[in-house]
Design an enzyme around this catalytic site. Sequence first.
Site, short mmCIF file in Angstrom:
data_model
loop_
_atom_site.label_atom_id
_atom_site.label_comp_id
_atom_site.label_asym_id
_atom_site.label_seq_id
_atom_site.Cartn_x
_atom_site.Cartn_y
_atom_site.Cartn_z
N GLY A 136 4.81 -1.36 2.48
CA GLY A 136 4.09 -0.12 2.25
C GLY A 136 5.00 1.09 2.17
N HIS A 172 0.81 -1.22 0.00
CA HIS A 172 0.00 0.00 0.00
C HIS A 172 0.85 1.27 0.00
CE1 HIS A 172 0.87 0.64 4.30
NE2 HIS A 172 0.73 -0.66 4.44
N ASP A 173 0.35 2.28 -0.72
CA ASP A 173 0.97 3.61 -0.78
C ASP A 173 2.34 3.60 -1.43
OD1 ASP A 173 -1.16 5.01 0.83
OD2 ASP A 173 -0.46 3.57 2.33
#
Length: 257
Positions: free
Chosen positions: A137, A119-120
């Site tokens: 992430g 994520h991100d």
Amino acid sequence: MIHPIAVIDPSARVDSTCSIGPYCVLGAGVELGEHCELMSHVVIHGPAKIGAHNRFFPFCAIGGEPQDVSFTGENTRLEIGSHNVMREYVTVNRGTTKGGGLTSIGSHTLLMAYAHVGHDSVLADHAMLVNGATLAGHVTVEEWAVVGALSAVHQFTRVGAHAYIGGGTIVTKDVLPFSKCVASRETRTYGVNAVGLERRGFNQERIHKIHHAFRVLLNSKLNTTQALEKLKSESDRGEDVDTLMRFIEESERGIIK
């Protein structure tokens, strides 16, 4: 171009030039640009905006929820550019609110089998993740960088443009642009796989001769060439030792000792 057993949410927007294979699933909020190909068993969750000419091989899982225990269903998203290739079992997660809400992949990237984008994270144009490469992430991989097979990149780490990370490397700090980075390689040979040979029916005489050859190769003060010459001078070395010597002589990359 949409297989009858594909499942597509009514809110998904799929260009008419796309090819959607059997057992593919497109969730709510997915947008697919021109000439995308989903071969089979590909799952894409939204919100996800995906450009043109992307190829998704079987069992990709794209746009899934972030693997973050603080995530509680916020509206975060994934954006992917054009001309990307996602090989088998690639996983890409959407962003988190605290990380900006967006996971981003550029164009002309190659994600080989079992690669993961957390994520991100941001993957820039022409970047490559080799088989099993893993981004935690909040990782940034700049343009033309390569993350080698089975390498893991720690969260909030940057991989600079045109960098190359060798296979099996754990990255916990930023990797300089234009650099080569690799974990130390201290792989050694620790003798004969005697138990395995016994299980395969090698008798004690054969195993003894192989043991002797390994002692000459690994434990004597001879270099590899000298060790081979010594073994060749022994008349009763057996076919297994001949196989071992032939393997060494045909090696192009050198052997692990």
